[in-house]
Design a protein around this motif. Structure first.
Motif, PDB file in Angstrom:
ATOM      1  N   SER A   1       0.793  -1.233   0.000  1.00  0.00           N
ATOM      2  CA  SER A   1       0.000   0.000   0.000  1.00  0.00           C
ATOM      3  C   SER A   1       0.825   1.282   0.000  1.00  0.00           C
ATOM      4  O   SER A   1       0.310   2.346  -0.359  1.00  0.00           O
ATOM      5  CB  SER A   1      -0.911   0.014   1.242  1.00  0.00           C
ATOM      6  N   TRP A   2       2.105   1.232   0.352  1.00  0.00           N
ATOM      7  CA  TRP A   2       2.821   2.433   0.779  1.00  0.00           C
ATOM      8  C   TRP A   2       2.937   3.529  -0.283  1.00  0.00           C
ATOM      9  O   TRP A   2       2.555   4.679  -0.044  1.00  0.00           O
ATOM     10  CB  TRP A   2       4.195   2.044   1.306  1.00  0.00           C
ATOM     11  N   TYR A   3       3.502   3.237  -1.455  1.00  0.00           N
ATOM     12  CA  TYR A   3       3.876   4.310  -2.381  1.00  0.00           C
ATOM     13  C   TYR A   3       2.710   4.922  -3.153  1.00  0.00           C
ATOM     14  O   TYR A   3       2.894   5.890  -3.874  1.00  0.00           O
ATOM     15  CB  TYR A   3       4.949   3.820  -3.353  1.00  0.00           C
ATOM     16  N   GLN A   4       1.516   4.377  -2.961  1.00  0.00           N
ATOM     17  CA  GLN A   4       0.335   5.019  -3.523  1.00  0.00           C
ATOM     18  C   GLN A   4      -0.419   5.811  -2.446  1.00  0.00           C
ATOM     19  O   GLN A   4      -0.828   6.945  -2.662  1.00  0.00           O
ATOM     20  CB  GLN A   4      -0.606   3.984  -4.135  1.00  0.00           C
ATOM     21  N   TYR A   5      -0.568   5.190  -1.272  1.00  0.00           N
ATOM     22  CA  TYR A   5      -1.433   5.782  -0.255  1.00  0.00           C
ATOM     23  C   TYR A   5      -0.655   6.308   0.959  1.00  0.00           C
ATOM     24  O   TYR A   5      -1.233   7.042   1.774  1.00  0.00           O
ATOM     25  CB  TYR A   5      -2.471   4.744   0.199  1.00  0.00           C
ATOM     26  N   PHE A   6       0.594   5.913   1.097  1.00  0.00           N
ATOM     27  CA  PHE A   6       1.427   6.296   2.236  1.00  0.00           C
ATOM     28  C   PHE A   6       0.650   6.037   3.533  1.00  0.00           C
ATOM     29  O   PHE A   6      -0.013   5.010   3.651  1.00  0.00           O
ATOM     30  CB  PHE A   6       1.932   7.733   2.076  1.00  0.00           C
ATOM     31  N   SER A   7       0.701   6.939   4.518  1.00  0.00           N
ATOM     32  CA  SER A   7       0.068   6.649   5.809  1.00  0.00           C
ATOM     33  C   SER A   7      -1.434   6.891   5.800  1.00  0.00           C
ATOM     34  O   SER A   7      -2.091   6.744   6.843  1.00  0.00           O
ATOM     35  CB  SER A   7       0.715   7.480   6.916  1.00  0.00           C
ATOM     36  N   ASN A   8      -2.006   7.250   4.643  1.00  0.00           N
ATOM     37  CA  ASN A   8      -3.451   7.488   4.539  1.00  0.00           C
ATOM     38  C   ASN A   8      -4.223   6.267   4.064  1.00  0.00           C
ATOM     39  O   ASN A   8      -5.397   6.373   3.701  1.00  0.00           O
ATOM     40  CB  ASN A   8      -3.718   8.662   3.589  1.00  0.00           C
ATOM     41  N   VAL A   9      -3.596   5.117   4.048  1.00  0.00           N
ATOM     42  CA  VAL A   9      -4.247   3.910   3.551  1.00  0.00           C
ATOM     43  C   VAL A   9      -5.492   3.580   4.384  1.00  0.00           C
ATOM     44  O   VAL A   9      -5.508   3.758   5.607  1.00  0.00           O
ATOM     45  CB  VAL A   9      -3.259   2.728   3.547  1.00  0.00           C
TER      46      VAL A   9
END
Length: 555
Positions: A207-215
């Motif tokens: 999930s990280w590089y698309q949504y970062f901490s907003n997943v």
């Protein structure tokens, strides 16, 4: 002809004595020295013994070798530490301006940073290789200077009682072709340390590089459906679900469904459920530190040891847990057993260097390497031997034999060049070119120490700072350095072209997922070869003739 890597001196706590085999008095310590032929090189084993009446604090010990090296492969001790080709005089004095914690998170011996060129655990030179074959006992570094290499075990002031002895991890030294010696060193290191090299190099989604901490759960569900439809194997939820760093079993309001429910959805779709944690960190706002403020390692001042500063996502400083405390180890075992019970069989553990920072700990008889090793073993105990464990931000040596895979590069980032960097450690900043360079230069570690993780594959054609040729370049390098492939895009953004490229990567997976060799780590372009004849030719330099190039060849 004289030996180009002849041993010259034995050095303990800054005191030197001429090298010889047998028992050698070096200051207050007796050193038993054994040397044997081992493959193309020599193996050295040192045992330090306190023959006096007073306790001795062991700071460091090792061997000084003659050297004709002019260029070396400087490398720090953890995943995103600098790795680069460097001249001996390119010491980057600006590193002296970095904070203590920042130097300590990148190199095993912070006192060396900005003063010398060094390799942590090992150093490949234009004339051979020098490296310790294990790190269960201590961290280590090899410092390069004109005419010499000093291979040093870092013993962190552990006490040696009268009559007691301490055996250092074995050291291997071999002159000759640097590419061949690099591979042989990694092979012997993995064998000595009991490396886990038979785990999968999976195809997954992160999930990280698309949504970062907003997943959110909705983000994961949307990509889970596409991942399942295209036969992905893993879905890994990254930073953003947890209530606070350190509170891994509590979630944010956005994740009120609970992680067990999400793991069940992933498993029901036929994929392995993965989760990100940073097991040896806790922030000041965490329930963990509120309940257990004494669980941190401490600075010399007595304050909790600083391990990472993230004012945006984490609200400030994260502290280093003291993994020499039995109650901390129990907490780690219980926490990770609970995550496994929730359904997570794939675990990415990040910022692991925190357990190896220079700090005061509950048990002063443990080195920093032993502190980290104890923490890693507790995590492994919690998840079980059959779960998949990926280290990140982790010193390599103490993790060999515990992790299945290891990040070997800086964060990739959806951009080519780093938008900002710290003085002297530009190669550590998140950027595709940094991830590429490190992944290529560490390729010989793949399937010898662990499965190499070159960080995520980013192919989305929109919502990115990467141009088409840069995305293709990244794909070639990830494939040619072992093909550990975790996609970190919103898969709904992909077109037929991206899915076709992923199919091409899958088609060559078994050809490239073997132990890898670099023909010459000091050449341009670099050529990485697998054991079945595939080759990756790579030059990431912006001023390379004809521009940057990455080409994968299948024979």
């Amino acid at each position: 002809m004289s030996d180009p890597l002849a041993p010259l001196e034995i050095v303990v706590n800054g005191v030197a004595a001429p090298f010889r085999e047998g028992v050698v008095a070096v200051g207050a310590v007796e050193v038993e020295v054994r040397a044997t032929d081992d493959g193309a090189g020599r193996r050295y084993e040192l045992t330090l013994r306190n023959a006096g009446r007073d306790e001795v604090a062991l700071e460091r010990g090792g061997i000084l070798f003659a050297s004709t090296a002019e260029t070396v492969l400087e490398t720090g001790y953890q995943s995103w530490s600098v790795i680069r080709r460097a001249r001996l005089d390119d010491v980057r004095p600006e590193r002296l301006e970095l904070g203590d914690w920042e130097r300590g998170c990148h190199v095993a011996d912070p006192s060396v940073a900005g003063r010398h060129v060094a390799g942590d655990q090992y150093l490949v030179t234009d004339g051979g290789a020098v490296g310790f074959l294990d790190a269960r006992s201590h961290l280590s570094t090899v410092v390069a200077a004109p005419g010499s290499l000093l291979a040093t075990a870092l013993l962190d002031g552990v006490p040696l009682a009268p009559g007691a002895q301490r055996r250092l991890d074995p050291l291997w030294v071999a002159a000759g072709d640097p590419g061949a010696r690099y591979s042989e060193l990694a092979e012997r290191w993995g064998r000595e340390a009991g490396a886990r090299v038979n785990g999968p190099a999976p195809l997954g989604w992160c999930s990280w590089y698309q949504y970062f901490s907003n997943v959110t759960p909705e983000h994961v569900r949307a990509n889970l459906a596409l991942a399942a439809a295209h036969d992905f194997e893993v879905v890994q939820i990254d930073d953003g679900y947890q209530a606070a760093i350190g509170d891994w079993l509590s979630t944010t309001d956005e994740w009120s469904i609970g992680m067990a429910a999400m793991a069940k959805e992933i498993r029901s779709a036929g994929l392995v459920a993965g989760i990100w944690t940073a097991p040896f960190l806790a922030t000041d706002g965490s329930r963990l530190l509120a309940d257990h403020p004494d669980w941190t390692a401490t600075h010399a001042s007595g304050h909790p040891a600083k391990a990472m500063y993230n004012p945006g996502n984490w609200g400030g400083w994260a502290r280093a847990l003291d993994t020499t405390r039995p109650e901390v180890l129990d907490h780690l075992r219980v926490t990770f057993a609970a995550l496994r019970d929730q359904g997570f069989d794939y675990h990415k553990i990040d910022f692991c260097y925190a357990a190896a920072l220079e700090a005061r700990r509950h048990d002063p008889t443990k080195t920093r390497a032993e502190s980290l090793r104890m923490g890693l073993e507790a995590v492994r105990d919690g998840i079980g031997d059959d779960a998949f464990l990926l280290g990140c931000g982790c010193p390599f040596g103490p993790a060999v034999g515990i992790v299945d895979a290891m990040r070997v590069s800086a964060d990739v980032g959806p951009w080519w060049d780093p938008p900002a960097s710290r003085p002297g450690i530009a190669e550590t900043a998140p950027a595709a070119v940094n991830a590429i360079a490190a992944s290529v230069l560490r390729a010989p570690l793949h399937r010898r120490l662990f499965v190499n993780d070159p960080d995520c594959l980013l192919l989305r054609p929109t919502d990115t700072g990467l141009e088409a040729w840069q995305r293709s370049f990244l794909a070639s390098v990830i494939t040619g350095t072992g093909s550990f492939t975790l996609v970190s895009d919103d898969l709904a953004l992909w077109t037929d072209a991206e899915w076709a490229l992923l199919d091409a990567i899958r088609s060559v997976h078994h050809d490239v997922d073997t132990p890898l060799d670099i023909v010459d780590p000091f050449a341009d372009p670099l050529v990485v070869r697998s054991q079945v004849g595939t080759s990756l030719t790579v030059d990431w330099r912006s001023d390379a003739p004809g521009g940057p190039v990455a080409q994968l060849g299948i024979s």
